[in-house]
Design a protein around this motif. Sequence first.
Motif, short mmCIF file in Angstrom:
data_model
loop_
_atom_site.label_atom_id
_atom_site.label_comp_id
_atom_site.label_asym_id
_atom_site.label_seq_id
_atom_site.Cartn_x
_atom_site.Cartn_y
_atom_site.Cartn_z
N HIS A 112 9.57 6.08 -13.06
CA HIS A 112 10.02 4.69 -13.15
C HIS A 112 11.28 4.54 -13.99
O HIS A 112 11.78 3.43 -14.17
CB HIS A 112 8.92 3.76 -13.68
CG HIS A 112 9.12 2.34 -13.21
ND1 HIS A 112 9.19 2.00 -11.89
CD2 HIS A 112 9.29 1.18 -13.90
CE1 HIS A 112 9.39 0.71 -11.78
NE2 HIS A 112 9.46 0.18 -12.97
N ARG A 131 7.27 -2.98 -10.18
CA ARG A 131 7.07 -1.60 -9.75
C ARG A 131 6.00 -1.55 -8.66
O ARG A 131 5.24 -2.50 -8.47
CB ARG A 131 6.70 -0.71 -10.93
CG ARG A 131 5.31 -0.93 -11.49
CD ARG A 131 5.07 -0.07 -12.73
NE ARG A 131 5.83 -0.57 -13.88
CZ ARG A 131 6.01 0.13 -15.00
NH1 ARG A 131 5.49 1.33 -15.13
NH2 ARG A 131 6.70 -0.40 -16.00
N ASP A 154 10.61 7.00 -9.06
CA ASP A 154 9.18 7.22 -9.31
C ASP A 154 8.71 8.62 -8.93
O ASP A 154 7.51 8.90 -8.99
CB ASP A 154 8.35 6.18 -8.54
CG ASP A 154 8.51 4.78 -9.10
OD1 ASP A 154 8.83 4.66 -10.29
OD2 ASP A 154 8.30 3.81 -8.34
#
Length: 526
Positions: free
Chosen positions: A446, A352, A473
Amino acid sequence: MGVTINRATLIRGTLAGTGGLLAAISSLAVAELVAALVRPESSPVLAVGGASIDLTPAPVKDWAIRNFGTHDKLVLQTGILTVLALFAVALGLLALRRRRAGALGVLAFGVIGAAAALGRPDSASWTDALPSIIGSLAGAAVLYVLARGLTGPRDAVTPDEPDGWDRRGFLLAASAAAVASAGAAVLGRGLVASRSGDAVASRAAVTLPTPGSPAPAIDSRAAPRVPGMPPFTTPNKDFYRVDTALVVPRVDATAWRLRIHGRGVTSPLSLTFQDLLDSELIERDITLTCVSNEVGGRYVGTARWIGVRLAELLRQAGVRPPSRGGQADQLVARSVDGMTLGAPVEDVMDGRDAMLAIGMNGDPLPFEHGFPVRMVVPGLYGYVSACKWIEDVELTTFDAYDPYWVKRKWAREAPIKTQSRIDTPKPFARPKVGTVMIAGVAWAQHRGIDLVEVRVDDGPWQRAHLAAEHTTDTWRLWSLPWRATPGTHTLTVRATDRTGEIQTERRARTIPDGASGWHSVVVTVT
């Protein structure tokens, strides 16, 4: 004669209380001046305020944030000063009979302030106690001198002073103390402003480089314009701020350093701000959410962040995630104000866009949001990931160390819960009969949002129109045209994330890992 005595007693008591207040003001003014020379954060008001925040039970903090929002710190400081003023008046009255006892009472407050300053997590030296100690000595001296002017011997009666106490001497001493206090306060503020000026100048000198990995343009389909809806990107001035800093730290970027060290670190790093500017930068739109956000709350916003991939820096330091044999499972981030946050190493390094951010919406970070550098980790609540004014990263384990909020009974790991909110119509609105647009935002950072549904009263769930997804996100805007009929109605929303999990109806408070429940508003159609 009795009336004259009572009136004289009342006047003397009033002046004694005023003397106590003046002694407190003198004490604080001198303390602020000394703190400006030692370390501004060591001032007694900030030290006691910080200690009060640390000792306040989590439910009370939650209540303060819910009711006072970003003004909670102002309310706390006002409360501290109010209590101090009341005690100062009481000490002034005590000094009428016992001058030494009154002066010792002022010194006792100095000891409390010194203990609070030395107990702060950012305290690094015994010198943090000096502002409270020196300030209390000054305040005690002022109270002792003023009280002496009000307690002259009864055989000192003169035509000018029929009550036996020195009015003129009291007024002269009080005036001198007031002028000296004002001077100390002005000088102290000037010194702090001068120090702060270096930080302001360092921020003004920052030119953000072009990111090597820019964020994609925001499609108009992801940001439809619906009256009453927030913009897709939250302006810096409107972005929520929740932290424990009573005064926003002003850090000089040219003097800033970041250390990465700890368990499993084979090559410790010491980075300057210029080192980050010279690194490969990424730019991403990321929605942040505070764990203190109630159902339907406003502590959520989206910004375009620029920074350095945190995982890349950790790899440079030799860190491996636990899934690949790494020794550390917790990353502890420390702020210049002593705050500690603990994020899972696995989450930070799982691909991420976790970053050390240096820019927000095209500008260097505002001081309120962490200048010069802060952490941003998509999908985790801020209390475990969004360290502002960061200066230290230590790799450790969850078993070995409890950061600030975990010590106060919040959860160790804090993935953001799937949530949705109705932004329009507002609660208790009175729309007209006809088509009314129901609209709002939903987020599951996410993971992404796949579905938003709206229910009117106890009717069936209706699928809302979802704006285009920018990234997983960021939040998604949604809307639903409703044929409103007369009467009072309850509108309710729920979301489903990309994993198929439906937002739970079960109401939960914010502690220990974030609020849950469906958001509803009641409107009356006329």
